[in-house]
Scaffold this motif. Structure first.
Motif, PDB file in Angstrom:
ATOM      1  N   GLY A  23    -111.722 -43.856 -67.911  1.00 51.08           N
ATOM      2  CA  GLY A  23    -110.368 -43.315 -68.064  1.00 51.08           C
ATOM      3  C   GLY A  23    -109.714 -43.770 -69.357  1.00 51.08           C
ATOM      4  N   VAL A  24    -109.859 -45.054 -69.693  1.00 51.14           N
ATOM      5  CA  VAL A  24    -109.299 -45.573 -70.945  1.00 51.14           C
ATOM      6  C   VAL A  24    -109.945 -44.879 -72.138  1.00 51.14           C
ATOM      7  CG1 VAL A  24    -109.171 -47.639 -72.415  1.00 51.14           C
ATOM      8  CG2 VAL A  24    -108.598 -47.802 -69.990  1.00 51.14           C
ATOM      9  N   ALA A  25    -111.256 -44.651 -72.092  1.00 52.46           N
ATOM     10  CA  ALA A  25    -111.962 -43.978 -73.192  1.00 52.46           C
ATOM     11  C   ALA A  25    -111.464 -42.549 -73.367  1.00 52.46           C
ATOM     12  CB  ALA A  25    -113.466 -44.001 -72.939  1.00 52.46           C
ATOM     13  N   VAL A  26    -111.266 -41.838 -72.278  1.00 46.01           N
ATOM     14  CA  VAL A  26    -110.775 -40.460 -72.357  1.00 46.01           C
ATOM     15  C   VAL A  26    -109.355 -40.433 -72.911  1.00 46.01           C
ATOM     16  CG1 VAL A  26    -110.116 -38.450 -70.958  1.00 46.01           C
ATOM     17  CG2 VAL A  26    -112.317 -39.571 -70.575  1.00 46.01           C
ATOM     18  N   VAL A  27    -108.514 -41.341 -72.475  1.00 45.57           N
ATOM     19  CA  VAL A  27    -107.140 -41.401 -72.972  1.00 45.57           C
ATOM     20  C   VAL A  27    -107.133 -41.699 -74.471  1.00 45.57           C
ATOM     21  CG1 VAL A  27    -104.988 -42.742 -72.868  1.00 45.57           C
ATOM     22  CG2 VAL A  27    -106.080 -41.962 -70.757  1.00 45.57           C
ATOM     23  N   MET A  28    -107.967 -42.636 -74.921  1.00 49.53           N
ATOM     24  CA  MET A  28    -108.032 -42.962 -76.352  1.00 49.53           C
ATOM     25  C   MET A  28    -108.519 -41.758 -77.166  1.00 49.53           C
ATOM     26  SD  MET A  28    -109.454 -46.887 -76.385  1.00 49.53           S
ATOM     27  CE  MET A  28    -109.652 -46.879 -78.137  1.00 49.53           C
ATOM     28  N   LEU A  29    -109.517 -41.053 -76.645  1.00 50.12           N
ATOM     29  CA  LEU A  29    -110.028 -39.871 -77.334  1.00 50.12           C
ATOM     30  C   LEU A  29    -108.937 -38.815 -77.476  1.00 50.12           C
ATOM     31  CD1 LEU A  29    -112.470 -38.378 -78.539  1.00 50.12           C
ATOM     32  CD2 LEU A  29    -112.955 -37.529 -76.245  1.00 50.12           C
ATOM     33  N   VAL A  31    -105.665 -39.302 -77.440  1.00 50.97           N
ATOM     34  CA  VAL A  31    -104.633 -39.808 -78.345  1.00 50.97           C
ATOM     35  C   VAL A  31    -105.055 -39.615 -79.798  1.00 50.97           C
ATOM     36  CG1 VAL A  31    -103.497 -41.925 -79.170  1.00 50.97           C
ATOM     37  CG2 VAL A  31    -103.574 -41.421 -76.725  1.00 50.97           C
ATOM     38  N   PHE A  32    -106.292 -39.965 -80.135  1.00 47.76           N
ATOM     39  CA  PHE A  32    -106.736 -39.827 -81.516  1.00 47.76           C
ATOM     40  C   PHE A  32    -106.900 -38.360 -81.921  1.00 47.76           C
ATOM     41  CE2 PHE A  32    -107.887 -44.337 -81.071  1.00 47.76           C
ATOM     42  CZ  PHE A  32    -107.251 -44.803 -82.210  1.00 47.76           C
ATOM     43  N   MET A  33    -107.266 -37.488 -81.007  1.00 44.72           N
ATOM     44  CA  MET A  33    -107.344 -36.055 -81.323  1.00 44.72           C
ATOM     45  C   MET A  33    -105.950 -35.500 -81.618  1.00 44.72           C
ATOM     46  SD  MET A  33    -110.308 -34.707 -78.726  1.00 44.72           S
ATOM     47  CE  MET A  33    -110.124 -33.005 -79.198  1.00 44.72           C
ATOM     48  N   VAL A  34    -104.961 -35.927 -80.864  1.00 41.42           N
ATOM     49  CA  VAL A  34    -103.585 -35.488 -81.109  1.00 41.42           C
ATOM     50  C   VAL A  34    -103.097 -36.011 -82.457  1.00 41.42           C
ATOM     51  CG1 VAL A  34    -101.195 -35.727 -80.310  1.00 41.42           C
ATOM     52  CG2 VAL A  34    -103.011 -35.183 -78.683  1.00 41.42           C
ATOM     53  N   ILE A  35    -103.390 -37.271 -82.768  1.00 45.44           N
ATOM     54  CA  ILE A  35    -103.005 -37.835 -84.067  1.00 45.44           C
ATOM     55  C   ILE A  35    -103.666 -37.051 -85.190  1.00 45.44           C
ATOM     56  CG2 ILE A  35    -103.277 -39.848 -85.579  1.00 45.44           C
ATOM     57  CD1 ILE A  35    -102.891 -41.601 -83.075  1.00 45.44           C
ATOM     58  N   ASN A  36    -104.944 -36.720 -85.047  1.00 44.11           N
ATOM     59  CA  ASN A  36    -105.661 -35.958 -86.060  1.00 44.11           C
ATOM     60  C   ASN A  36    -105.049 -34.568 -86.238  1.00 44.11           C
ATOM     61  OD1 ASN A  36    -107.686 -35.453 -87.973  1.00 44.11           O
ATOM     62  ND2 ASN A  36    -108.971 -34.472 -86.431  1.00 44.11           N
ATOM     63  N   LEU A  37    -104.697 -33.920 -85.157  1.00 46.68           N
ATOM     64  CA  LEU A  37    -104.071 -32.591 -85.255  1.00 46.68           C
ATOM     65  C   LEU A  37    -102.733 -32.656 -85.984  1.00 46.68           C
ATOM     66  CD1 LEU A  37    -104.768 -30.893 -81.820  1.00 46.68           C
ATOM     67  CD2 LEU A  37    -105.412 -30.065 -84.079  1.00 46.68           C
ATOM     68  N   LEU A  38    -101.944 -33.687 -85.691  1.00 49.75           N
ATOM     69  CA  LEU A  38    -100.631 -33.795 -86.305  1.00 49.75           C
ATOM     70  C   LEU A  38    -100.708 -34.221 -87.768  1.00 49.75           C
ATOM     71  CD1 LEU A  38     -98.655 -35.485 -83.387  1.00 49.75           C
ATOM     72  CD2 LEU A  38     -98.646 -33.078 -84.065  1.00 49.75           C
ATOM     73  N   ALA A  39    -101.667 -35.078 -88.110  1.00 53.40           N
ATOM     74  CA  ALA A  39    -101.743 -35.617 -89.467  1.00 53.40           C
ATOM     75  C   ALA A  39    -102.665 -34.823 -90.391  1.00 53.40           C
ATOM     76  CB  ALA A  39    -102.218 -37.062 -89.415  1.00 53.40           C
ATOM     77  N   ASN A  40    -103.437 -33.880 -89.862  1.00 61.05           N
ATOM     78  CA  ASN A  40    -104.396 -33.138 -90.676  1.00 61.05           C
ATOM     79  C   ASN A  40    -103.671 -32.229 -91.654  1.00 61.05           C
ATOM     80  OD1 ASN A  40    -106.600 -31.897 -91.737  1.00 61.05           O
ATOM     81  ND2 ASN A  40    -107.211 -30.887 -89.835  1.00 61.05           N
ATOM     82  N   GLN A  41    -103.979 -32.408 -92.939  1.00 61.68           N
ATOM     83  CA  GLN A  41    -103.364 -31.573 -93.969  1.00 61.68           C
ATOM     84  C   GLN A  41    -104.282 -30.453 -94.395  1.00 61.68           C
ATOM     85  OE1 GLN A  41    -102.241 -34.212 -97.088  1.00 61.68           O
ATOM     86  NE2 GLN A  41    -100.766 -35.296 -95.847  1.00 61.68           N
ATOM     87  N   GLY A  42    -105.473 -30.384 -93.849  1.00 63.90           N
ATOM     88  CA  GLY A  42    -106.410 -29.329 -94.203  1.00 63.90           C
ATOM     89  C   GLY A  42    -107.080 -29.593 -95.533  1.00 63.90           C
ATOM     90  N   VAL A  43    -107.918 -28.668 -95.919  1.00 57.04           N
ATOM     91  CA  VAL A  43    -108.643 -28.775 -97.174  1.00 57.04           C
ATOM     92  C   VAL A  43    -107.914 -27.957 -98.220  1.00 57.04           C
ATOM     93  CG1 VAL A  43    -110.822 -28.253 -98.336  1.00 57.04           C
ATOM     94  CG2 VAL A  43    -110.825 -29.080 -95.987  1.00 57.04           C
ATOM     95  N   THR A  44    -107.653 -28.575 -99.347  1.00 54.27           N
ATOM     96  CA  THR A  44    -107.004 -27.871-100.438  1.00 54.27           C
ATOM     97  C   THR A  44    -108.074 -27.251-101.314  1.00 54.27           C
ATOM     98  OG1 THR A  44    -105.224 -29.481-100.406  1.00 54.27           O
ATOM     99  CG2 THR A  44    -105.412 -28.099-102.372  1.00 54.27           C
ATOM    100  N   LYS A  45    -108.058 -25.943-101.447  1.00 52.91           N
ATOM    101  CA  LYS A  45    -109.043 -25.257-102.269  1.00 52.91           C
ATOM    102  C   LYS A  45    -108.468 -25.014-103.651  1.00 52.91           C
ATOM    103  CE  LYS A  45    -111.608 -22.961 -98.653  1.00 52.91           C
ATOM    104  NZ  LYS A  45    -112.243 -21.737 -98.231  1.00 52.91           N
ATOM    105  N   LEU A  46    -109.314 -25.250-104.645  1.00 52.43           N
ATOM    106  CA  LEU A  46    -108.914 -24.952-106.005  1.00 52.43           C
ATOM    107  C   LEU A  46    -109.032 -23.454-106.229  1.00 52.43           C
ATOM    108  CD1 LEU A  46    -110.733 -27.768-107.998  1.00 52.43           C
ATOM    109  CD2 LEU A  46    -108.326 -27.609-107.462  1.00 52.43           C
ATOM    110  N   SER A  47    -108.056 -22.910-106.903  1.00 58.14           N
ATOM    111  CA  SER A  47    -108.149 -21.492-107.209  1.00 58.14           C
ATOM    112  C   SER A  47    -109.097 -21.300-108.379  1.00 58.14           C
ATOM    113  CB  SER A  47    -106.767 -20.927-107.551  1.00 58.14           C
ATOM    114  OG  SER A  47    -106.342 -21.450-108.785  1.00 58.14           O
TER     115      SER A  47
END
Length: 189
Positions: A23-29, A31-47
């Motif tokens: 249960g602790v492992a699932v909760v940590m997973l 939590v970190f997936m939510v943090i990644n979704l919120l903090a992800n800035q994506g890939v910046t492509k050069l034109s």
């Protein structure tokens, strides 16, 4: 002392500690997936309009014209590999260009070139700086026969690795003769 037979002791093992760890492992997973979704800035492509500027050394010919036209075959070479077709100023094509595998498998093209007012080291430095600035990886220096050479690799949008080789064949005080080779590696990305 009594010799009366007794039933064995019964013990039960609880699965709650193991379930708590899971249960602790699932909760940590989560939590970190939510943090990644919120903090992800994506890939910046050069034109495509942003061309790197390399300062120093030989200057790049902004309109290489027909010097590499023989090897720059758009029906064979993917668009993200186009940035390899560059030469320094005062460069002209020499006779002897060939495409040994044209239409029969992996693309391979060689174009002999000549650059005035350059040395072997300045030519190799030009390609090292220019191609690495465009995302090509330098993976080998120096030919087996001792000629100055640089080999570069980049993943093409066609699913194959592409390799570019620049090999100096003759050098004098006033010019350098060299070969530009580009080919499609048979290994997929």
């Amino acid at each position: 002392m009594s010799d009366e037979p007794k039933a064995p002791l019964t013990t039960t093992t609880s699965l709650w500690p193991a379930a708590a760890v899971l249960g602790v492992a699932v909760v940590m997973l989560v939590v970190f997936m939510v943090i990644n979704l919120l903090a992800n800035q994506g890939v910046t492509k050069l034109s495509a309009a942003k061309t790197p500027v390399v300062v120093g050394g030989l200057q790049r010919d902004t309109a290489p014209g027909a010097s590499l036209l023989y090897c720059h075959q758009s029906q064979e070479v993917p668009s993200n590999i186009d940035d390899a077709f560059l030469v320094p100023v005062d460069t002209v094509a020499r006779p002897g260009a060939n495409t040994p595998n044209l239409g029969a498998g992996d693309f391979d093209c060689m174009q002999p070139m000549s650059t005035a007012h350059a040395s072997a080291s300045s030519l190799i430095s030009f390609f090292n700086a220019q191609l690495e600035a465009r995302g090509w990886s330098l993976f080998s220096k120096g030919a087996s026969n001792g000629d100055p050479q640089s080999l570069f690799q980049k993943a093409g949008s066609d699913g194959f690795y592409w390799e570019v080789g620049v090999t100096v064949t003759k050098s004098s005080a006033s010019s350098v003769e060299w070969t530009f080779q580009i080919y499609q590696n048979s290994e997929t990305v």
